[in-house]
Write a protein that holds these residues in place. Structure first.
Motif, PDB file in Angstrom:
ATOM      1  N   PRO A 102     -11.616  15.989  -9.028  1.00  0.00           N
ATOM      2  CA  PRO A 102     -10.715  14.920  -9.505  1.00  0.00           C
ATOM      3  C   PRO A 102      -9.564  14.642  -8.553  1.00  0.00           C
ATOM      4  O   PRO A 102      -9.096  13.500  -8.466  1.00  0.00           O
ATOM      5  CB  PRO A 102     -10.203  15.452 -10.845  1.00  0.00           C
ATOM      6  CG  PRO A 102     -10.412  16.924 -10.801  1.00  0.00           C
ATOM      7  CD  PRO A 102     -11.643  17.132  -9.969  1.00  0.00           C
ATOM      8  N   LEU A 103      -9.126  15.657  -7.820  1.00  0.00           N
ATOM      9  CA  LEU A 103      -8.031  15.435  -6.869  1.00  0.00           C
ATOM     10  C   LEU A 103      -8.445  14.490  -5.748  1.00  0.00           C
ATOM     11  O   LEU A 103      -7.741  13.523  -5.438  1.00  0.00           O
ATOM     12  CB  LEU A 103      -7.562  16.774  -6.285  1.00  0.00           C
ATOM     13  CG  LEU A 103      -6.740  17.675  -7.224  1.00  0.00           C
ATOM     14  CD1 LEU A 103      -6.557  19.051  -6.599  1.00  0.00           C
ATOM     15  CD2 LEU A 103      -5.402  17.049  -7.545  1.00  0.00           C
ATOM     16  N   VAL A 104      -9.597  14.746  -5.145  1.00  0.00           N
ATOM     17  CA  VAL A 104     -10.047  13.921  -4.016  1.00  0.00           C
ATOM     18  C   VAL A 104     -10.359  12.498  -4.479  1.00  0.00           C
ATOM     19  O   VAL A 104      -9.990  11.513  -3.818  1.00  0.00           O
ATOM     20  CB  VAL A 104     -11.273  14.559  -3.330  1.00  0.00           C
ATOM     21  CG1 VAL A 104     -11.888  13.591  -2.318  1.00  0.00           C
ATOM     22  CG2 VAL A 104     -10.877  15.851  -2.636  1.00  0.00           C
ATOM     23  N   VAL A 105     -11.025  12.364  -5.620  1.00  0.00           N
ATOM     24  CA  VAL A 105     -11.363  11.035  -6.131  1.00  0.00           C
ATOM     25  C   VAL A 105     -10.097  10.241  -6.441  1.00  0.00           C
ATOM     26  O   VAL A 105      -9.977   9.066  -6.061  1.00  0.00           O
ATOM     27  CB  VAL A 105     -12.257  11.151  -7.384  1.00  0.00           C
ATOM     28  CG1 VAL A 105     -12.401   9.790  -8.067  1.00  0.00           C
ATOM     29  CG2 VAL A 105     -13.634  11.697  -7.008  1.00  0.00           C
ATOM     30  N   SER A 106      -9.147  10.865  -7.110  1.00  0.00           N
ATOM     31  CA  SER A 106      -7.921  10.151  -7.488  1.00  0.00           C
ATOM     32  C   SER A 106      -7.118   9.723  -6.267  1.00  0.00           C
ATOM     33  O   SER A 106      -6.616   8.592  -6.212  1.00  0.00           O
ATOM     34  CB  SER A 106      -7.066  11.021  -8.413  1.00  0.00           C
ATOM     35  OG  SER A 106      -6.671  12.214  -7.750  1.00  0.00           O
ATOM     36  N   ILE A 107      -7.001  10.592  -5.290  1.00  0.00           N
ATOM     37  CA  ILE A 107      -6.228  10.246  -4.092  1.00  0.00           C
ATOM     38  C   ILE A 107      -6.929   9.157  -3.289  1.00  0.00           C
ATOM     39  O   ILE A 107      -6.283   8.282  -2.698  1.00  0.00           O
ATOM     40  CB  ILE A 107      -5.974  11.495  -3.231  1.00  0.00           C
ATOM     41  CG1 ILE A 107      -5.127  12.511  -4.008  1.00  0.00           C
ATOM     42  CG2 ILE A 107      -5.258  11.133  -1.935  1.00  0.00           C
ATOM     43  CD1 ILE A 107      -5.025  13.859  -3.356  1.00  0.00           C
ATOM     44  N   SER A 108      -8.257   9.172  -3.274  1.00  0.00           N
ATOM     45  CA  SER A 108      -9.016   8.122  -2.578  1.00  0.00           C
ATOM     46  C   SER A 108      -8.748   6.760  -3.223  1.00  0.00           C
ATOM     47  O   SER A 108      -8.602   5.745  -2.523  1.00  0.00           O
ATOM     48  CB  SER A 108     -10.512   8.431  -2.610  1.00  0.00           C
ATOM     49  OG  SER A 108     -10.789   9.642  -1.937  1.00  0.00           O
ATOM     50  N   ILE A 109      -8.680   6.732  -4.561  1.00  0.00           N
ATOM     51  CA  ILE A 109      -8.350   5.481  -5.258  1.00  0.00           C
ATOM     52  C   ILE A 109      -6.943   5.030  -4.892  1.00  0.00           C
ATOM     53  O   ILE A 109      -6.696   3.835  -4.651  1.00  0.00           O
ATOM     54  CB  ILE A 109      -8.479   5.682  -6.779  1.00  0.00           C
ATOM     55  CG1 ILE A 109      -9.938   5.931  -7.158  1.00  0.00           C
ATOM     56  CG2 ILE A 109      -7.928   4.467  -7.537  1.00  0.00           C
ATOM     57  CD1 ILE A 109     -10.133   6.318  -8.606  1.00  0.00           C
ATOM     58  N   LEU A 110      -6.017   5.981  -4.820  1.00  0.00           N
ATOM     59  CA  LEU A 110      -4.636   5.652  -4.462  1.00  0.00           C
ATOM     60  C   LEU A 110      -4.552   5.056  -3.057  1.00  0.00           C
ATOM     61  O   LEU A 110      -3.836   4.081  -2.825  1.00  0.00           O
ATOM     62  CB  LEU A 110      -3.772   6.914  -4.562  1.00  0.00           C
ATOM     63  CG  LEU A 110      -2.255   6.741  -4.490  1.00  0.00           C
ATOM     64  CD1 LEU A 110      -1.561   7.830  -5.287  1.00  0.00           C
ATOM     65  CD2 LEU A 110      -1.762   6.806  -3.043  1.00  0.00           C
ATOM     66  N   VAL A 111      -5.308   5.628  -2.120  1.00  0.00           N
ATOM     67  CA  VAL A 111      -5.303   5.122  -0.739  1.00  0.00           C
ATOM     68  C   VAL A 111      -5.826   3.687  -0.696  1.00  0.00           C
ATOM     69  O   VAL A 111      -5.235   2.797  -0.071  1.00  0.00           O
ATOM     70  CB  VAL A 111      -6.155   6.036   0.170  1.00  0.00           C
ATOM     71  CG1 VAL A 111      -6.378   5.383   1.531  1.00  0.00           C
ATOM     72  CG2 VAL A 111      -5.472   7.390   0.351  1.00  0.00           C
ATOM     73  N   GLY A 217      -1.788   9.691   1.946  1.00  0.00           N
ATOM     74  CA  GLY A 217      -2.873  10.072   1.056  1.00  0.00           C
ATOM     75  C   GLY A 217      -4.064  10.648   1.805  1.00  0.00           C
ATOM     76  O   GLY A 217      -4.699  11.612   1.351  1.00  0.00           O
ATOM     77  N   ILE A 218      -4.374  10.078   2.950  1.00  0.00           N
ATOM     78  CA  ILE A 218      -5.478  10.598   3.778  1.00  0.00           C
ATOM     79  C   ILE A 218      -5.167  12.013   4.248  1.00  0.00           C
ATOM     80  O   ILE A 218      -6.025  12.903   4.240  1.00  0.00           O
ATOM     81  CB  ILE A 218      -5.726   9.656   4.971  1.00  0.00           C
ATOM     82  CG1 ILE A 218      -6.252   8.302   4.466  1.00  0.00           C
ATOM     83  CG2 ILE A 218      -6.723  10.278   5.954  1.00  0.00           C
ATOM     84  CD1 ILE A 218      -6.346   7.242   5.542  1.00  0.00           C
ATOM     85  N   VAL A 219      -3.911  12.249   4.647  1.00  0.00           N
ATOM     86  CA  VAL A 219      -3.488  13.596   5.052  1.00  0.00           C
ATOM     87  C   VAL A 219      -3.652  14.568   3.885  1.00  0.00           C
ATOM     88  O   VAL A 219      -4.115  15.702   4.049  1.00  0.00           O
ATOM     89  CB  VAL A 219      -2.017  13.583   5.534  1.00  0.00           C
ATOM     90  CG1 VAL A 219      -1.527  15.005   5.792  1.00  0.00           C
ATOM     91  CG2 VAL A 219      -1.884  12.735   6.794  1.00  0.00           C
ATOM     92  N   ASN A 220      -3.306  14.120   2.683  1.00  0.00           N
ATOM     93  CA  ASN A 220      -3.418  14.953   1.491  1.00  0.00           C
ATOM     94  C   ASN A 220      -4.873  15.365   1.234  1.00  0.00           C
ATOM     95  O   ASN A 220      -5.167  16.524   0.903  1.00  0.00           O
ATOM     96  CB  ASN A 220      -2.860  14.187   0.294  1.00  0.00           C
ATOM     97  CG  ASN A 220      -2.604  15.064  -0.914  1.00  0.00           C
ATOM     98  OD1 ASN A 220      -2.330  14.575  -1.997  1.00  0.00           O
ATOM     99  ND2 ASN A 220      -2.697  16.374  -0.764  1.00  0.00           N
ATOM    100  N   ILE A 221      -5.794  14.436   1.386  1.00  0.00           N
ATOM    101  CA  ILE A 221      -7.217  14.730   1.176  1.00  0.00           C
ATOM    102  C   ILE A 221      -7.701  15.789   2.161  1.00  0.00           C
ATOM    103  O   ILE A 221      -8.436  16.725   1.805  1.00  0.00           O
ATOM    104  CB  ILE A 221      -8.057  13.447   1.306  1.00  0.00           C
ATOM    105  CG1 ILE A 221      -7.762  12.504   0.131  1.00  0.00           C
ATOM    106  CG2 ILE A 221      -9.550  13.772   1.348  1.00  0.00           C
ATOM    107  CD1 ILE A 221      -8.416  11.147   0.243  1.00  0.00           C
ATOM    108  N   ILE A 222      -7.278  15.676   3.400  1.00  0.00           N
ATOM    109  CA  ILE A 222      -7.667  16.656   4.427  1.00  0.00           C
ATOM    110  C   ILE A 222      -7.179  18.055   4.040  1.00  0.00           C
ATOM    111  O   ILE A 222      -7.917  19.044   4.161  1.00  0.00           O
ATOM    112  CB  ILE A 222      -7.109  16.233   5.805  1.00  0.00           C
ATOM    113  CG1 ILE A 222      -7.781  14.935   6.266  1.00  0.00           C
ATOM    114  CG2 ILE A 222      -7.322  17.344   6.837  1.00  0.00           C
ATOM    115  CD1 ILE A 222      -7.162  14.334   7.515  1.00  0.00           C
TER     116      ILE A 222
END
Length: 510
Positions: A102-111, A217-222
């Protein structure tokens, strides 16, 4: 902030007690690095909201002149509406699957939504609705707040939790500091900015902040892929096998069979709703209020309010750090009560008094006869210069003619008091709530608490935009004072029920 985090990690490793070995050094290190990543995720979620909050109104006016302050309320509320819908969904997801999903999916939507916001000026019409949709999607992506807080609550012992929750709120406040500060810095680019023709992208003071939010957000996903690991401990700090696993025969398994005090849970949600509701009103009203009261231009309003909100955020970080120490001496409940009192005083100070009135915006004054002749002459003179941006309180808002100005000293004093009370109430609500729930998986519970806060952020901007437009600041701030006073009385009524799960069942003594 490093010293704040290190304080939480200063406890000895490999501790032995009646409950057995708590954790190894490797587990301790991995657990706290994962919590740090959650701090960053909370920070970025906060930035996603605050980095454009002071510029939404002038940007909306620029891309779609048909938008009024009522529609502004819906644009700001759309972020929270999206978050309200997403929070329980991500909370349920995190209870049954690895939290990384859920973290990666949610942040991807935010980006993606942040990039969309940078293009809302491109369509030939209906631009205000595209902005509404983009902010709703940014809010949906920020629904991971429930996952973040449930993870930290489940990855800390009872003795660590207040400090860890304070750190989360400190990073959230840091996002509120740097968001408006970044926006204020981006005013140097100007309203026209630079156009990247290959991407059909206009980078200006309105779009640059959202693009920066997408990059972060991209940095956060990494970091989530490379550093984050799932950890869970009980109130004593003992590691549990996995997020949905309870060892047979342990006290933790028995604890999970005990019921949670639902009155305490519901009361926490109600108080949290009120706290977020009044702060959402404060955020929404700051830019239109200062433009009306002090005749600031769009650029001035974005720049000055960016600095003010950044200063309030800095104050909040200091408060969060102090709360960690004060809560050990006074307890969370008394601090929550004190925070509500500070907020009440802050809004009471904002009530307009005196016989000095705001200047009237010349663009709208042509269609009204209810005005001062001196103001009329000066504004008609300004009308000859079409390059001058209209400033002042619009004549279409009838209250501008009979409501006294809110002096700048009032505004700043109120900001200081609200900046003191809000962070105390915020962290105490989350901390008390996580302690009331106890050892049970907290994803769904945190999802509902976040949804309560999002509902407040949805209703607050709509409420304030409608009341402010038609009745003015005196009604707005008077109503808020009444709401906060009722909340103080309600907290006093449920005060004895807001205790930790382990304390309620005699596992740990306060």
């Amino acid at each position: 902030m490093a010293s704040v985090i290190d304080e939480d990690e200063g406890s000895p490793l490999l501790r032995s007690s009646d409950h057995g070995v708590v954790e190894t050094q490797q587990e301790h290190k991995s657990r706290w690095w994962s919590i740090r990543v959650m701090y960053l995720t909370m920070f970025l979620s906060s930035v996603g909201f605050s980095i454009v909050v002071t510029s939404i109104w002038p940007y909306l006016q620029k891309i779609d002149p048909s938008a009024d302050t009522s529609f502004l309320g819906w644009v700001i509320a759309s972020y929270s509406l999206g978050q309200m819908v997403a929070s329980p969904l991500f909370g349920v997801w995190s209870n049954h699957r690895p939290r990384r999903e859920p973290l990666v999916v949610s942040i991807s939507i935010l980006v993606a939504a942040s990039c969309f916001y940078a293009y809302v000026h491109v369509p030939a019409s209906h631009n205000k609705y595209y902005m509404l949709l983009s902010r709703a999607l940014v809010g949906f992506g920020s629904g991971n707040v429930a996952v973040v807080r449930s993870y930290v609550a489940g990855a800390t012992s009872l003795s660590e939790r207040t400090s860890a929750m304070a750190n989360i709120s400190a990073f959230q406040a840091l996002g509120f500091i740097l968001g408006p500060a970044f926006q204020a810095a981006f005013t140097l680019i100007g309203e026209e900015g630079v156009t990247v023709k290959a991407l059909d992208l206009q980078v200006n003071m309105y779009t640059a902040p959202s693009l920066m939010g997408a990059f972060l957000g991209i940095v956060n996903i990494i970091l989530i892929f490379s550093v984050f690991r799932d950890h869970r401990v009980d109130d004593h700090g003992r590691h549990l096998g996995s997020i949905n696993y309870e060892s047979e025969g342990t006290d933790t398994a028995n604890d999970c069979e005990q019921p949670v005090d639902q009155i305490a849970v519901i009361s926490s949600n109600i108080l949290f709703f009120v706290i977020l509701f009044i702060f959402a009103i404060f955020e929404t009203i700051s830019t239109p209020l200062t433009m009306d009261m002090y005749a600031w231009t769009r650029t001035q309003a974005v720049f000055y309010n960016g600095i003010i909100l950044a200063a309030v955020g800095a104050e909040s970080v200091i408060v969060f750090i102090m709360v960690k120490t004060l809560s050990k001496k006074t307890g969370e409940r008394i601090l929550l009560l004190g925070g509500l009192v500070a907020i009440w005083i802050g809004f009471f100070i904002l009530l307009p008094w005196g016989n000095q009135y705001p200047s009237i915006q010349w663009q709208d004054i042509q269609n009204t006869t209810k005005n001062n002749s001196t103001v009329l002459v000066s504004n008609l003179l300004a009308f000859g210069n079409h390059t001058v941006e209209p400033t002042g309180c619009p004549a279409t808002q009838s209250w501008c003619f009979y409501t006294p100005i809110i002096h700048f000293a009032q505004y700043i004093t109120s900001d200081i008091l609200i900046g003191l009370g809000y962070p105390v109430c915020n962290v105490m609500c989350y901390t008390l709530y996580s302690k009331v729930i106890g050892p049970k998986p907290q994803g769904v519970y945190m999802g509902w608490l976040t949804a309560a806060g999002s509902a407040a952020r949805t209703l607050g901007p709509v409420f304030v935009s409608e009341i402010y437009t038609h009745l003015g600041p005196r009604w707005i701030f008077g109503i808020i004072c009444g709401i906060v006073a009722c909340s103080i009385l309600y907290l006093a009524a449920v005060y004895k029920r807001l205790i930790a799960f382990s304390v309620r069942y005699g596992k740990i003594h306060e």
